[in-house]
Motif scaffolding. Sequence first.
Motif, PDB file in Angstrom:
ATOM      1  N   LEU A 196      35.168  41.481  73.162  1.00 38.01           N
ATOM      2  CA  LEU A 196      36.295  41.453  72.017  1.00 38.01           C
ATOM      3  C   LEU A 196      35.357  42.271  71.000  1.00 38.01           C
ATOM      4  N   GLU A 225      34.106  37.335  77.443  1.00 40.34           N
ATOM      5  CA  GLU A 225      35.274  37.779  76.423  1.00 40.34           C
ATOM      6  C   GLU A 225      35.145  38.058  75.331  1.00 40.34           C
ATOM      7  N   ASN A 262      36.076  45.708  68.988  1.00 41.50           N
ATOM      8  CA  ASN A 262      36.303  45.749  67.511  1.00 41.50           C
ATOM      9  C   ASN A 262      35.368  47.140  67.061  1.00 41.50           C
TER      10      ASN A 262
END
Length: 150
Positions: free
Chosen positions: A31, A27, A35
């Motif tokens: 993420l 995860e 970004n």
Amino acid sequence: MRETPRSGVYVKLQNSSKMSRNLSFPELMQLRYMNVQSGNGFSVDKDLDGYNPTREAYAVGGATDSVEMVDNNLLSYNAFRSTMELLIEFMGRQPDTTMQVIGAWVNDDNYAFIEVSDIVFDREEAIALGKERGEEAIWDFKNNCEIKLT
């Protein structure tokens, strides 16, 4: 040399240690990819936790010869993950006294850079090292902004 403040996800992820503890490694990897895809960047340790120094500090790229630079529109998740895994492996082989982060950022031409950066605690030393390495910019953690060198 000009300083450019960044906002949005980048700054939030710089201080995301509490949030990171609740996410699994896959995860966190996703993420961090999202970004970069949003045009922002990050500085993380080898566990993908955000780096949040307690004192004045600067990230200076070019700590290794290996730098991934790719048009951000062409950066696939698999290529991102593979690059990150190689950099994590590299950082795992460094002495515990080595102050480094994996940094990613997107320049004005929409090229994503993913590399290992040294942490330097003196502004002038960080600027000099960045110029010596031919870096476009360094990251100022205290002021949450990049310092352009070119």
